[in-house]
Design a protein around this motif. Structure first.
Motif, PDB file in Angstrom:
ATOM      1  N   ALA A   1     -60.099-101.144  38.540  1.00 14.04           N
ATOM      2  CA  ALA A   1     -60.769-100.944  39.826  1.00 14.04           C
ATOM      3  C   ALA A   1     -61.643-102.146  40.135  1.00 14.04           C
ATOM      4  O   ALA A   1     -62.003-102.918  39.242  1.00 14.04           O
ATOM      5  CB  ALA A   1     -61.607 -99.667  39.811  1.00 14.04           C
ATOM      6  N   ALA A   2     -61.993-102.279  41.417  1.00 16.94           N
ATOM      7  CA  ALA A   2     -62.878-103.359  41.860  1.00 16.94           C
ATOM      8  C   ALA A   2     -63.453-102.976  43.215  1.00 16.94           C
ATOM      9  O   ALA A   2     -62.829-102.220  43.979  1.00 16.94           O
ATOM     10  CB  ALA A   2     -62.124-104.674  41.957  1.00 16.94           C
ATOM     11  N   PRO A   3     -64.638-103.492  43.539  1.00 18.27           N
ATOM     12  CA  PRO A   3     -65.203-103.239  44.877  1.00 18.27           C
ATOM     13  C   PRO A   3     -64.295-103.822  45.959  1.00 18.27           C
ATOM     14  O   PRO A   3     -63.719-104.897  45.792  1.00 18.27           O
ATOM     15  CB  PRO A   3     -66.548-103.956  44.836  1.00 18.27           C
ATOM     16  N   ALA A   4     -64.166-103.094  47.080  1.00 21.60           N
ATOM     17  CA  ALA A   4     -63.411-103.585  48.227  1.00 21.60           C
ATOM     18  C   ALA A   4     -64.348-104.346  49.155  1.00 21.60           C
ATOM     19  O   ALA A   4     -65.564-104.396  48.939  1.00 21.60           O
ATOM     20  CB  ALA A   4     -62.758-102.418  48.963  1.00 21.60           C
ATOM     21  N   SER A   5     -63.796-104.948  50.183  1.00 23.10           N
ATOM     22  CA  SER A   5     -64.620-105.690  51.141  1.00 23.10           C
ATOM     23  C   SER A   5     -65.536-104.760  51.929  1.00 23.10           C
ATOM     24  O   SER A   5     -66.644-105.139  52.316  1.00 23.10           O
ATOM     25  CB  SER A   5     -63.720-106.480  52.099  1.00 23.10           C
ATOM     26  N   GLU A   6     -65.089-103.528  52.148  1.00 17.74           N
ATOM     27  CA  GLU A   6     -65.913-102.548  52.859  1.00 17.74           C
ATOM     28  C   GLU A   6     -66.986-102.000  51.922  1.00 17.74           C
ATOM     29  O   GLU A   6     -66.721-101.710  50.754  1.00 17.74           O
ATOM     30  CB  GLU A   6     -65.025-101.401  53.362  1.00 17.74           C
ATOM     31  N   GLN A   7     -68.199-101.858  52.424  1.00 15.02           N
ATOM     32  CA  GLN A   7     -69.325-101.415  51.596  1.00 15.02           C
ATOM     33  C   GLN A   7     -69.088-100.017  51.033  1.00 15.02           C
ATOM     34  O   GLN A   7     -68.534 -99.151  51.704  1.00 15.02           O
ATOM     35  CB  GLN A   7     -70.612-101.420  52.429  1.00 15.02           C
ATOM     36  N   HIS A   8     -69.494 -99.807  49.778  1.00 15.34           N
ATOM     37  CA  HIS A   8     -69.398 -98.513  49.086  1.00 15.34           C
ATOM     38  C   HIS A   8     -67.950 -98.055  48.912  1.00 15.34           C
ATOM     39  O   HIS A   8     -67.679 -96.860  48.789  1.00 15.34           O
ATOM     40  CB  HIS A   8     -70.198 -97.422  49.809  1.00 15.34           C
ATOM     41  N   THR A   9     -67.020 -99.002  48.906  1.00 11.56           N
ATOM     42  CA  THR A   9     -65.601 -98.674  48.787  1.00 11.56           C
ATOM     43  C   THR A   9     -65.005 -99.436  47.600  1.00 11.56           C
ATOM     44  O   THR A   9     -65.363-100.581  47.334  1.00 11.56           O
ATOM     45  CB  THR A   9     -64.852 -99.043  50.082  1.00 11.56           C
ATOM     46  N   TYR A  10     -64.093 -98.769  46.885  1.00 11.19           N
ATOM     47  CA  TYR A  10     -63.455 -99.373  45.719  1.00 11.19           C
ATOM     48  C   TYR A  10     -61.939 -99.225  45.827  1.00 11.19           C
ATOM     49  O   TYR A  10     -61.437 -98.241  46.391  1.00 11.19           O
ATOM     50  CB  TYR A  10     -63.936 -98.705  44.422  1.00 11.19           C
ATOM     51  N   LEU A  11     -61.226-100.206  45.262  1.00 11.48           N
ATOM     52  CA  LEU A  11     -59.780-100.144  45.153  1.00 11.48           C
ATOM     53  C   LEU A  11     -59.418 -99.857  43.696  1.00 11.48           C
ATOM     54  O   LEU A  11     -60.079-100.343  42.777  1.00 11.48           O
ATOM     55  CB  LEU A  11     -59.143-101.451  45.599  1.00 11.48           C
ATOM     56  N   HIS A  12     -58.350 -99.080  43.515  1.00  5.87           N
ATOM     57  CA  HIS A  12     -57.951 -98.637  42.179  1.00  5.87           C
ATOM     58  C   HIS A  12     -56.462 -98.873  41.972  1.00  5.87           C
ATOM     59  O   HIS A  12     -55.675 -98.821  42.924  1.00  5.87           O
ATOM     60  CB  HIS A  12     -58.222 -97.137  42.009  1.00  5.87           C
ATOM     61  N   LYS A  13     -56.090 -99.081  40.696  1.00 11.89           N
ATOM     62  CA  LYS A  13     -54.679 -99.187  40.338  1.00 11.89           C
ATOM     63  C   LYS A  13     -54.487 -98.676  38.921  1.00 11.89           C
ATOM     64  O   LYS A  13     -55.295 -98.959  38.031  1.00 11.89           O
ATOM     65  CB  LYS A  13     -54.206-100.644  40.440  1.00 11.89           C
ATOM     66  N   LEU A  14     -53.434 -97.915  38.713  1.00 14.44           N
ATOM     67  CA  LEU A  14     -53.027 -97.470  37.383  1.00 14.44           C
ATOM     68  C   LEU A  14     -51.655 -98.055  37.090  1.00 14.44           C
ATOM     69  O   LEU A  14     -50.751 -98.002  37.938  1.00 14.44           O
ATOM     70  CB  LEU A  14     -52.965 -95.939  37.294  1.00 14.44           C
TER      71      LEU A  14
END
Length: 247
Positions: free
Chosen positions: A216-229
């Motif tokens: 996971a990592a923070p996205a460009s949008e505030q308080h948003t994260y991107l995830h991958k499994l």
């Protein structure tokens, strides 16, 4: 034509809450899927009905919005209904209510039908399409479109698939993917924030003995994260997700 949705009631149990005494999102998703099972059983298209024909249901995508998380021992009602069809994609919606009728959360989901032997998706059979949708029932906006791709991970964890992760379809149950996707985030975020929205896309199966990498990592949008499994054994991407958090 009679509405063919369903309503199921639950009481939040101690094993389904976090350190704040609130139901976890994986627990609420489990309630929603139990409610879907109840409804499809009434309609004659439950997993058990499909398995008799060599078929099964597979969750392809789910988008959840939470407005308030129920407390331990709080009584909730989950309402669900089939909300539409696009080619091989079958849509099902959910709403979660408090005992007083307050809307706590809502979700839309996309399901496919899979051949259990070939492990391939198939066209929706006539005995499923023959089940009428609720007339005039307003669907939630369908979960569709691409999710942003996680380019570089900030957080990573690995886990090995065990027997208790496997469900009736003989692959990892989707709620475990959800748990692993959330667990990789820092404890400070999990303690101080509430998961407000999640859009999760299921792309491939995994089974006992597979090693799963959750990133996971923070996205460009505030308080948003991107995830991958990712399945490290096969190299296949299993899950993409985007989460939004509220303080």
């Amino acid at each position: 034509m009679k509405w063919q949705g369903g309503r199921s009631q639950y009481v939040v149990r101690s094993s389904e809450i976090d350190a704040r005494g609130l139901a976890t999102l994986p627990s609420l998703v489990t309630y929603m899927q139990e409610a879907a099972w109840d409804n499809t059983s009434v309609l004659g298209i439950s997993i058990y009905d499909l398995l008799q024909k060599g078929l099964t249901w597979v969750l392809q995508r789910m988008r959840v919005e939470m407005f308030r998380y129920p407390n331990h021992r709080e009584k909730i009602t989950v309402e669900t209904w089939a909300s539409g069809q696009e080619k091989v994609f079958l849509h099902r919606d959910f709403r979660i209510y408090s005992e007083e009728g307050q809307l706590l959360g809502q979700a839309t989901s996309v399901w496919l039908v899979m051949d259990v032997v070939k492990r391939q998706m198939v066209a929706v059979p006539d005995f499923i399409t023959a089940v009428a949708l609720a007339p005039g029932r307003e669907p939630l906006p369908f979960a569709k479109g691409k999710l942003p791709v996680l380019q570089e991970a900030t957080y990573e964890q690995q886990t090995t698939v065990q027997w208790h992760h496997i469900d009736l379809n003989r692959h990892v149950n989707n709620t475990w993917y959800l748990r692993w996707a959330l667990a990789v985030l820092p404890v400070e975020l999990l303690e101080k924030s509430h998961l407000q929205e999640i859009d999760i896309l299921y792309k491939a199966e995994s089974t006992v003995g597979d090693t799963i990498s959750a990133t996971a990592a923070p996205a460009s949008e505030q308080h948003t994260y991107l995830h991958k499994l990712t399945n490290l054994n096969s190299g296949k991407e299993l899950v993409q997700a985007r989460t939004k958090w509220a303080l």
